[in-house]
Design a protein around this motif. Structure first.
Motif, PDB file in Angstrom:
ATOM      1  N   MET A   1      21.070  -2.244  31.302  1.00 58.69           N
ATOM      2  CA  MET A   1      20.377  -2.635  32.533  1.00 58.69           C
ATOM      3  C   MET A   1      19.513  -1.506  33.104  1.00 58.69           C
ATOM      4  SD  MET A   1      22.688  -5.442  34.200  1.00 58.69           S
ATOM      5  CE  MET A   1      21.111  -6.147  34.564  1.00 58.69           C
TER       6      MET A   1
ATOM      7  N   ALA B   1      17.423  -2.337  36.150  1.00 59.77           N
ATOM      8  CA  ALA B   1      18.046  -2.808  37.398  1.00 59.77           C
ATOM      9  C   ALA B   1      18.073  -1.664  38.412  1.00 59.77           C
ATOM     10  CB  ALA B   1      19.466  -3.299  37.121  1.00 59.77           C
TER      11      ALA B   1
ATOM     12  N   VAL C   1      17.863  -5.503  42.362  1.00 57.83           N
ATOM     13  CA  VAL C   1      16.711  -6.298  41.904  1.00 57.83           C
ATOM     14  C   VAL C   1      16.236  -5.686  40.584  1.00 57.83           C
ATOM     15  CG1 VAL C   1      15.910  -7.123  44.170  1.00 57.83           C
ATOM     16  CG2 VAL C   1      15.044  -4.963  43.279  1.00 57.83           C
TER      17      VAL C   1
ATOM     18  N   SER D   1      13.632 -14.661  52.004  1.00 58.42           N
ATOM     19  CA  SER D   1      14.995 -14.118  51.862  1.00 58.42           C
ATOM     20  C   SER D   1      15.282 -13.084  52.954  1.00 58.42           C
ATOM     21  CB  SER D   1      15.141 -13.465  50.484  1.00 58.42           C
ATOM     22  OG  SER D   1      14.239 -12.374  50.377  1.00 58.42           O
TER      23      SER D   1
END
Ligand SMILES: Cc1cc2nc3c(=O)[nH]c(=O)nc-3n(C[C@H](O)[C@H](O)[C@H](O)COP(=O)(O)O)c2cc1C
Length: 201
Positions: free
Chosen positions: A32, A35, A52, A70
């Motif tokens: 990741m 990320a 995110v 959001s």
């Protein structure tokens, strides 16, 4: 793997230094690696952080995509500043980036949206992110209806969805070292140049 951060081989431009580290974690398929934690704060100063995905970066900044209604979007509306944090465990590295935040152009969001898988495109339409929903069925029903409404390759960009760009003002590169004597290098933008200092770990 531990590679010391030495003043002698630091890039004077933190974006170039980021490119160097990012290329390494990408090549090594660090888990990741794209990320990042995005920290924002509301108008009262109350912080909020969430993960995110980094979808692009260059000399202008670091781009992620989200829903413009959001919680994070409302916070960015009230206080367009953010901090990003990457942690790459396998190479014992952390990068923190502070900056101001702007929406990316509709053209840029449109171009990115059209590269997303069909399900993710419908997911963006289906979810009024961060709003309260009575149950999961609502979401699944909406998704099903959307498959009827928009066939594959014909999903328009929702007007409530798009990208943000974090325009960096400060970077900190952290390299884990033995005996907790880690390297920490901070870059701060002063006019058009970057001031570089070393911080105690
Ligand atoms: C690894 C990971 C990556 C994520 N990437 C994104 C993303 O790119 N965009 C996004 O809106 N939410 C992403 N999320 C979900 C967010 O963490 C968060 O739940 C959501 O954006 C709502 O946040 P908010 O209520 O603070 O606005 C991701 C979550 C995880 C665990």
């Amino acid at each position: 793997m531990e590679t010391p951060l030495r003043e002698s081989n630091l890039n004077p431009d933190p974006i170039e230094q980021f490119v160097r580290w990012y290329t390494e974690v990408e090549k090594q398929s660090v888990d990741m690696y794209d990320a990042m934690t995005l920290a924002t704060a509301d108008a009262s100063g109350m912080p909020s952080a969430r993960m995110v995905l980094l979808k692009g970066f260059d000399k202008d900044g670091f781009v992620f995509y989200t829903n413009y209604s959001s919680t994070k979007a409302q916070e960015l509306e009230a206080n367009p500043r953010a901090c990003l944090v990457f942690y790459w465990k396998e190479v014992q590295r952390q990068v923190r980036i502070w900056g101001t935040v702007e929406k990316v152009s509709r053209e840029e969001s449109e171009a990115y949206f059209q590269t997303r898988p069909y399900d993710s495109q419908l997911g963006a339409w289906a979810s009024h992110q961060s709003s309260i929903i009575p149950d999961r069925n609502v979401l699944e029903k909406r998704f099903e209806e959307l498959t009827q409404k928009y066939p594959e390759n014909k999903v328009p960009l929702p007007d409530f969805w798009g990208g943000y760009r974090v325009i960096p003002a400060v970077f900190e590169f952290w390299q884990g070292r033995p005996s907790r004597l880690h390297d920490r290098i901070k870059y701060t933008k002063k006019d058009e140049t970057w001031e570089i200092v070393r911080l105690a770990p």
